[in-house]
Motif scaffolding. Structure first.
Motif, PDB file in Angstrom:
ATOM      1  N   ASN A 124      60.361  55.579   6.833  1.00 15.94           N
ATOM      2  CA  ASN A 124      61.147  56.699   7.222  1.00 15.94           C
ATOM      3  C   ASN A 124      62.317  56.916   8.437  1.00 15.94           C
ATOM      4  N   ILE A 125      62.682  56.683   7.799  1.00 14.79           N
ATOM      5  CA  ILE A 125      64.972  56.968   8.545  1.00 14.79           C
ATOM      6  C   ILE A 125      64.811  58.526   7.934  1.00 14.79           C
ATOM      7  N   SER A 126      65.872  58.834   8.805  1.00 12.36           N
ATOM      8  CA  SER A 126      66.238  59.858   9.326  1.00 12.36           C
ATOM      9  C   SER A 126      67.924  59.757   8.201  1.00 12.36           C
ATOM     10  N   ARG A 127      68.828  58.902   8.306  1.00 13.49           N
ATOM     11  CA  ARG A 127      69.528  58.947   8.519  1.00 13.49           C
ATOM     12  C   ARG A 127      70.248  58.511   6.665  1.00 13.49           C
ATOM     13  N   PHE A 128      71.023  58.883   6.021  1.00  5.69           N
ATOM     14  CA  PHE A 128      71.367  58.719   4.771  1.00  5.69           C
ATOM     15  C   PHE A 128      72.089  57.728   4.670  1.00  5.69           C
ATOM     16  N   SER A 129      72.302  56.903   3.944  1.00  3.90           N
ATOM     17  CA  SER A 129      73.428  56.557   3.314  1.00  3.90           C
ATOM     18  C   SER A 129      73.960  55.754   1.872  1.00  3.90           C
ATOM     19  N   LYS A 130      74.929  56.157   1.297  1.00  2.00           N
ATOM     20  CA  LYS A 130      75.144  55.539   0.055  1.00  2.00           C
ATOM     21  C   LYS A 130      75.556  54.904  -0.267  1.00  2.00           C
ATOM     22  N   SER A 131      74.756  53.894   0.121  1.00  2.00           N
ATOM     23  CA  SER A 131      75.078  52.625   0.054  1.00  2.00           C
ATOM     24  C   SER A 131      74.064  51.147   0.299  1.00  2.00           C
ATOM     25  N   PRO A 132      72.460  51.879  -0.010  1.00  2.00           N
ATOM     26  CA  PRO A 132      71.633  50.584   1.508  1.00  2.00           C
ATOM     27  C   PRO A 132      71.361  49.611   0.847  1.00  2.00           C
ATOM     28  N   VAL A 133      71.557  48.682   1.529  1.00  2.00           N
ATOM     29  CA  VAL A 133      70.718  47.360   0.896  1.00  2.00           C
ATOM     30  C   VAL A 133      70.018  46.800   1.724  1.00  2.00           C
ATOM     31  N   VAL A 134      68.854  46.362   1.517  1.00  2.00           N
ATOM     32  CA  VAL A 134      67.323  45.672   1.844  1.00  2.00           C
ATOM     33  C   VAL A 134      67.944  44.092   2.384  1.00  2.00           C
ATOM     34  N   GLN A 135      67.607  43.551   3.626  1.00  2.00           N
ATOM     35  CA  GLN A 135      68.503  41.930   4.043  1.00  2.00           C
ATOM     36  C   GLN A 135      66.969  41.126   4.802  1.00  2.00           C
ATOM     37  N   LEU A 136      66.725  40.132   4.567  1.00  2.00           N
ATOM     38  CA  LEU A 136      65.760  39.303   5.119  1.00  2.00           C
ATOM     39  C   LEU A 136      66.640  38.588   5.576  1.00  2.00           C
ATOM     40  N   LEU A 137      66.898  38.908   7.527  1.00  4.04           N
ATOM     41  CA  LEU A 137      67.811  38.129   8.389  1.00  4.04           C
ATOM     42  C   LEU A 137      66.974  36.450   8.780  1.00  4.04           C
ATOM     43  N   ASP A 138      67.411  35.425   9.317  1.00  2.00           N
ATOM     44  CA  ASP A 138      67.152  33.993   9.398  1.00  2.00           C
ATOM     45  C   ASP A 138      66.339  34.001  10.687  1.00  2.00           C
ATOM     46  N   SER A 139      66.475  35.127  11.465  1.00  3.37           N
ATOM     47  CA  SER A 139      65.723  35.515  12.229  1.00  3.37           C
ATOM     48  C   SER A 139      64.373  36.151  12.200  1.00  3.37           C
ATOM     49  N   GLY A 140      63.943  36.364  10.944  1.00  8.40           N
ATOM     50  CA  GLY A 140      62.204  36.557  10.243  1.00  8.40           C
ATOM     51  C   GLY A 140      62.455  38.766  10.672  1.00  8.40           C
ATOM     52  N   ASN A 141      63.826  38.859  10.782  1.00  7.94           N
ATOM     53  CA  ASN A 141      64.249  40.284  11.119  1.00  7.94           C
ATOM     54  C   ASN A 141      64.620  40.803   9.552  1.00  7.94           C
ATOM     55  N   LEU A 142      63.438  42.130   9.012  1.00  7.08           N
ATOM     56  CA  LEU A 142      63.706  42.798   7.560  1.00  7.08           C
ATOM     57  C   LEU A 142      64.671  44.041   7.704  1.00  7.08           C
ATOM     58  N   VAL A 143      65.498  44.182   7.205  1.00  7.07           N
ATOM     59  CA  VAL A 143      67.029  44.739   7.449  1.00  7.07           C
ATOM     60  C   VAL A 143      67.271  46.313   6.506  1.00  7.07           C
ATOM     61  N   LEU A 144      67.360  47.312   6.541  1.00  4.98           N
ATOM     62  CA  LEU A 144      68.109  48.295   5.818  1.00  4.98           C
ATOM     63  C   LEU A 144      69.081  49.084   6.294  1.00  4.98           C
ATOM     64  N   ARG A 145      70.268  48.264   5.152  1.00 10.88           N
ATOM     65  CA  ARG A 145      71.241  48.813   6.630  1.00 10.88           C
ATOM     66  C   ARG A 145      72.149  48.924   5.291  1.00 10.88           C
ATOM     67  N   ASP A 146      73.684  50.284   5.508  1.00 14.20           N
ATOM     68  CA  ASP A 146      75.094  50.361   4.524  1.00 14.20           C
ATOM     69  C   ASP A 146      75.262  49.204   4.407  1.00 14.20           C
ATOM     70  N   ASN A 147      75.802  49.150   2.952  1.00 13.46           N
ATOM     71  CA  ASN A 147      76.321  47.387   2.446  1.00 13.46           C
ATOM     72  C   ASN A 147      77.641  47.558   2.901  1.00 13.46           C
ATOM     73  N   VAL A 148      78.248  48.405   3.775  1.00 12.05           N
ATOM     74  CA  VAL A 148      79.357  48.424   3.959  1.00 12.05           C
ATOM     75  C   VAL A 148      80.094  47.822   5.230  1.00 12.05           C
ATOM     76  N   SER A 149      78.958  48.525   6.185  1.00  9.03           N
ATOM     77  CA  SER A 149      79.095  46.958   7.270  1.00  9.03           C
ATOM     78  C   SER A 149      77.680  46.640   7.345  1.00  9.03           C
ATOM     79  N   THR A 150      78.091  45.074   8.505  1.00 10.30           N
ATOM     80  CA  THR A 150      77.208  44.631   7.981  1.00 10.30           C
ATOM     81  C   THR A 150      76.306  43.924   9.924  1.00 10.30           C
ATOM     82  N   SER A 151      77.459  44.590  10.573  1.00  8.77           N
ATOM     83  CA  SER A 151      77.074  44.575  12.298  1.00  8.77           C
ATOM     84  C   SER A 151      75.636  45.536  12.456  1.00  8.77           C
ATOM     85  N   SER A 152      74.785  44.434  13.683  1.00 12.51           N
ATOM     86  CA  SER A 152      73.469  45.065  13.620  1.00 12.51           C
ATOM     87  C   SER A 152      73.452  46.627  13.930  1.00 12.51           C
ATOM     88  N   GLY A 153      74.383  46.924  14.355  1.00 17.75           N
ATOM     89  CA  GLY A 153      74.449  48.609  15.227  1.00 17.75           C
ATOM     90  C   GLY A 153      74.302  49.447  14.048  1.00 17.75           C
TER      91      GLY A 153
END
Length: 143
Positions: A55-84
């Motif tokens: 249920n996100i409202s921000r749009f990304s042209k290149s979204p990816v899903v990643q499971l981090l070593d911390s156990g955090n499942l994240v949906l992020r823009d493939n262009v940037s890897t920062s937590s922000g």
């Protein structure tokens, strides 16, 4: 048989630390986790109906899903890897386990809160009867 999308720590015994569809299980053997056209992480049932979404409202042209070593499942823009740049992260939606970097909180502006909630039983991750949350009605106290 009910099925859930979850994350567990590899330990003995395994400890499930987060469940996406805890109150809306998949029934049967089929489920599909995908990124929808509008950029949301979506869990679909056999009929292609959404039973859980980020249920996100921000749009990304290149979204990816990643499971981090911390156990955090994240949906992020493939262009940037920062937590922000995370569009969505499982740490913002605690279930019954407090993980490192997970926050219990109360947002006064949006009246939203993050808190822990027990499972209905050891085998059923649906929301149980107990919760651990910040009490905003109490008076400040110090000793």
């Amino acid at each position: 048989m009910n099925r859930y999308l979850g994350i567990w720590y590899k330990s003995t015994p395994r400890k499930v630390v987060w469940v996406a569809n805890r109150n809306n299980p998949l029934t049967g053997l089929y489920g599909n986790l995908t990124i929808s056209k509008n950029g949301n992480l979506v869990l679909l049932n056999r009929n292609g109906s959404s039973i859980w979404s980020s249920n996100i409202s921000r749009f990304s042209k290149s979204p990816v899903v990643q499971l981090l070593d911390s156990g955090n499942l994240v949906l992020r823009d493939n262009v940037s890897t920062s937590s922000g740049s995370y569009l969505w992260q499982s740490l913002d939606y605690p279930s019954d386990t407090l993980l490192p970097d997970m926050k219990l909180s109360w947002n006064i502006n949006t009246c939203s809160e993050r808190y822990l909630t027990s499972w209905k039983s050891t085998d059923v991750p649906s929301t149980g009867n107990f919760s651990y949350k910040i009490d905003m009605k109490g008076l400040p106290y110090h000793s």
